[in-house]
Structure formats: C-alpha cells, structure tokens
Scaffold this motif. Structure first.
Motif, PDB file in Angstrom:
ATOM      1  N   ASP A  39       5.940  24.776 -30.549  1.00 15.67           N
ATOM      2  CA  ASP A  39       5.563  24.657 -31.956  1.00 15.67           C
ATOM      3  C   ASP A  39       4.528  25.728 -32.310  1.00 15.67           C
ATOM      4  O   ASP A  39       3.501  25.867 -31.652  1.00 15.67           O
ATOM      5  CB  ASP A  39       5.006  23.264 -32.241  1.00 15.67           C
ATOM      6  CG  ASP A  39       6.048  22.177 -32.014  1.00 15.67           C
ATOM      7  OD1 ASP A  39       7.226  22.408 -32.350  1.00 15.67           O
ATOM      8  OD2 ASP A  39       5.693  21.108 -31.488  1.00 15.67           O
ATOM      9  N   THR A  45       5.645  26.925 -38.295  1.00 14.36           N
ATOM     10  CA  THR A  45       5.306  25.777 -39.131  1.00 14.36           C
ATOM     11  C   THR A  45       5.444  26.074 -40.619  1.00 14.36           C
ATOM     12  O   THR A  45       4.969  25.299 -41.440  1.00 14.36           O
ATOM     13  CB  THR A  45       3.861  25.330 -38.842  1.00 14.36           C
ATOM     14  OG1 THR A  45       2.964  26.425 -39.110  1.00 14.36           O
ATOM     15  CG2 THR A  45       3.701  24.899 -37.392  1.00 14.36           C
ATOM     16  N   ARG A 197       2.450  29.962 -38.607  1.00 17.21           N
ATOM     17  CA  ARG A 197       3.381  30.028 -39.740  1.00 17.21           C
ATOM     18  C   ARG A 197       4.484  31.047 -39.495  1.00 17.21           C
ATOM     19  O   ARG A 197       5.560  30.968 -40.095  1.00 17.21           O
ATOM     20  CB  ARG A 197       2.633  30.372 -41.023  1.00 17.21           C
ATOM     21  CG  ARG A 197       1.546  29.378 -41.402  1.00 17.21           C
ATOM     22  CD  ARG A 197       0.635  29.953 -42.469  1.00 17.21           C
ATOM     23  NE  ARG A 197      -0.066  31.140 -41.992  1.00 17.21           N
ATOM     24  CZ  ARG A 197      -0.877  31.884 -42.761  1.00 17.21           C
ATOM     25  NH1 ARG A 197      -1.072  31.553 -44.012  1.00 17.21           N
ATOM     26  NH2 ARG A 197      -1.468  32.953 -42.259  1.00 17.21           N
TER      27      ARG A 197
END
Length: 224
Positions: A39, A45, A197
C-alpha cells in the motif's frame, strides 16, 4: 493521454489462489534482498489518479478478502465480517515485468508489508501477473509498545538481511527512527520512500535496477 481511474469501472476480481510460499523471515545467501511494501508503493492511495500524471496502465479492482487470512496485528484495521472489500489500484504493465525481471536476474524479491504473504499471493500476485513471493516480515510479530510500523518493519528487515545488500521501498520510511538503519553499510543499503498517492515510479525502479546490478555483478579486482 492522462489516465483517470474514475472513468474505468471497478472490477470484481475473483480470488484465484496459486500455491503460495510459506512465511520466511531469515535468509542464508548473498543475493540482494529487495523488500517491497504494497500500500502506497504498488497500490497508490490516490484512486482518481490525479497525482500519477501521464503514466498508462493503471487498473482499478475491487477485491473481497477472506478475513481469516489477516493476522491479529495492531497495524491492521479489523473487520468482524467474514470478508472485507478492498479497493486496489495496480499497474501490472509497469510493475509486473519489472518484478519478474529482478527475480530472473537473481535478486531475492519479497513482500515487506502488513499484508501476509498468503493474502498478497492470493489476491495481488495474479493481478500483477507475477509468481508468488515470500514475505520478509513476520506479520504476527508483536510490536514493541508504541512502535511505529516503519520501525517494526526495520527491526525485522535488519535481522533478515544481515549484511546482504538490501533495498527497502516503503511509503512511511520518514515516520520511523532513522537511527535503526545506522548499523547498515550505506553502500549496501538503498532506502526509498514513495509518495503514497503516486506509488513506485519508473525513476524509483531505475535506482533499484542500478543498485541490484552493482551487487549482482561486482567489479572484478584488478580491472579498470
């Protein structure tokens, strides 16, 4: 053309499960160890893609994960339901062949995530078109009181890698205690923090390729 994941319908991804390697936390060879977070690295994200720019190949997925696969860990948000729904944004064209190539060249590529290996190999590996990989972390290891996940990972990676060349790419490196890494030879250590991101970029991958190549093919003494 700039890719915006909002224009791509979510995909209900079936949970096909290959045989997966068991948990491995120690090593006894001298191959470069490449430890990949999930992640914020492979799964950015920013689901709308506004931060990823003009990089093609991103695909959105909606997977349903068996909650029995998750360890009892303070780093994981627990869900009382039998299955949890997780959104994934992956780029198999960018990351999949690169991971496979690293392994073919001789690097020891492993997960370094709070995702247990069995879940990563069941759900992520098929979507990235890669073979299953072991984890270099024991996801059931109890953290120290108030220990940040970055330090929990560092503690295990330092033990697993020993004096081997080590690459660790993660989106929370700066949140940990940098002194934990002071015992490592900086010439044999590459730490990369991603923007969660954006995830792992081509530039990050090039840096890792160069580091791994140096340690897979060290210069011969006496050559110029």
């Amino acid at each position: 053309m700039t890719h915006d994941d909002s224009t791509r319908p979510d995909q209900d991804t079936p949970a096909t499960s290959p045989d997966v390697p068991g948990k491995e936390t120690t090593v006894d060879d001298n191959r470069p160890l490449v430890a990949l977070d999930i992640d914020g690295v492979l799964n950015p994200t920013d689901p709308k893609g506004r931060m990823r720019g003009r990089v093609p190949g991103w695909k959105t997925h909606r997977i349903f994960v068996d909650n029995r696969l998750w360890p009892d860990s303070p780093f994981i948000n627990h869900d009382p339901r039998p299955r949890r729904q997780l959104p994934l944004v992956l780029n198999p064209d960018l990351h999949g062949p690169w991971i496979t190539d690293l392994r073919t060249r001789g690097a020891d590529v492993r997960w370094a995530s709070t995702w247990p290996a069995v879940a990563a190999n069941k759900y992520l590996a098929p979507l990235l078109n890669i073979e299953p990989m072991p984890s270099t972390l024991d996801t059931e290891l109890e953290p120290h009181p108030s220990e940040h996940v970055a330090d929990w990972k560092a503690r295990q990676l330092l033990q697993a890698a020993a004096d081997r060349p080590l690459v660790f790419i993660d989106d929370q490196l700066d949140h940990g205690d940098s002194d934990l890494w002071s015992s490592r030879d900086p010439n044999r250590t590459l730490l990369i923090e991603t923007d969660p991101r954006v995830g792992m970029t081509r530039e990050h991958m090039d840096r890792i390729d160069e580091f791994v190549g140096t340690h897979l093919n060290p210069p011969t003494r006496g050559t110029t």
